[in-house]
Design an enzyme around this catalytic site. Structure first.
Site, short mmCIF file in Angstrom:
data_model
loop_
_atom_site.label_atom_id
_atom_site.label_comp_id
_atom_site.label_asym_id
_atom_site.label_seq_id
_atom_site.Cartn_x
_atom_site.Cartn_y
_atom_site.Cartn_z
N THR A 98 1.00 -1.44 -0.14
CA THR A 98 0.58 0.17 -0.29
C THR A 98 0.56 1.32 0.12
OG1 THR A 98 -1.40 -0.78 0.93
CG2 THR A 98 -1.93 1.22 1.45
N LYS A 173 -7.11 0.85 -3.52
CA LYS A 173 -7.00 1.08 -1.54
C LYS A 173 -7.36 2.08 -0.33
CE LYS A 173 -5.34 -1.36 1.90
NZ LYS A 173 -4.51 -1.77 2.17
N LYS A 241 -0.21 5.64 8.79
CA LYS A 241 0.88 5.31 7.15
C LYS A 241 -0.12 5.63 5.89
CE LYS A 241 2.03 2.43 4.46
NZ LYS A 241 1.88 1.22 3.87
#
Length: 291
Positions: A98, A173, A241
């Site tokens: 990701t 995502k 993150k």
């Protein structure tokens, strides 16, 4: 006979994902920054451990990566010892990290210069999904590369979907993480409200999970939230993150993410309490003990 593949990064997601490739009959070479983990994987699943991403990628038709962030993606894919240096024309690099859409487009261009295919293919489903081979994979890249890679990705996925050109997988995502964060906060507030109202939160979960309020988070994290258990699952550090990537992209495309900006700060408070490795459902801790 299966394909010759490489898997770079054997964390909580990559380790079982690479295992599913081996079980599916593919010839797997693995690389991990900590070599001991790669040797342990070989002891469990067979295959070969390589000393560098370049060495692992050499002779592989497909190279999968699952590392930490943009910096790690560049470190593993680029440079003299990077994966692309060992890949030849017609092979395909698939990044399950990701990361940002920017780094996906950067790698797509670097791969194209070598006539190598590239797919950004982040996953959803967590550690359990990786272990059970039931991940959802959202993919950005060229349709031709996707068609070749899809049968390989099926080894650890229940759904694999091409979302658009390079970067589209990462953007999808981001949408996933935006929705997940909002659901977790809503669930935390609901459970805290139930407890303060004198209700049995487990009975509440049993009832509302059969109606419109149900969600994956409710089904998989509701009871552990009630029990104040957070020593598993997707870590707060990683969610921060991801949310940082979402917020940066929103600044670039003009999207408003006021709720996500707030939840990101809630997660920062959990980190300040030493909970960076707690599961993301630990948001309820801030409501029980605001400090």
């Amino acid at each position: 006979m299966g394909q010759r593949v490489a898997f770079l990064g054997l964390g909580v997601m990559g380790y079982p994902m690479a295992g599913h490739l081996a079980r599916a009959g593919h010839r797997v070479t693995v690389y991990n920054r900590t070599a001991e983990k790669a040797e342990r994987w070989v002891g469990e699943f067979g295959g070969v451990a390589a000393a560098s991403p370049c060495e692992a990628a050499r002779d592989a038709a497909f190279v999968m990566m699952c590392v930490g962030n943009d910096h790690d993606v560049r470190a593993v894919a680029l440079g003299e010892s990077g994966a692309l240096a060992g890949m030849v024309e017609g092979t395909i690099l698939i990044d399950h990290t990701t990361a940002s859409a920017h780094v996906a487009r950067e790698l797509h261009a670097a791969a194209a210069a070598r006539r190598v295919g590239f797919l950004d293919a982040p996953v959803s489903g967590g550690q359990a999904g990786a272990e059970n081979g039931t991940l959802t994979v959202m993919v950005g890249g060229d349709a031709g590369a996707f068609a070749k890679a899809e049968p390989i990705l099926d080894a650890y996925a229940r759904a694999v979907t091409l979302m658009g050109s390079a970067g589209a997988g990462q953007l999808t995502k981001m949408v996933n993480q935006i929705c997940v964060a909002g659901v977790i906060q809503g669930l935390a507030e609901g459970l805290d409200f139930a407890e303060r109202a004198g209700l049995d939160p487990l009975r509440v979960l049993d009832v509302i999970s059969k109606g419109a309020a149900t969600s994956w988070q409710m089904e998989n994290r509701g009871r552990t939230m009630v029990a104040d258990r957070f020593d598993f699952g997707f870590a707060v550090d990683w969610m921060r993150k991801d949310l940082c990537i979402c917020l940066a992209e929103a600044r670039a495309n003009g999207a408003a993410l006021p709720v996500i900006a707030l939840i990101d700060q809630f997660y920062a408070r959990i980190q300040a309490r030493g909970g960076g490795r707690w599961d993301t459902s630990s948001l309820i801790r801030l409501l029980r003990d605001p400090q």
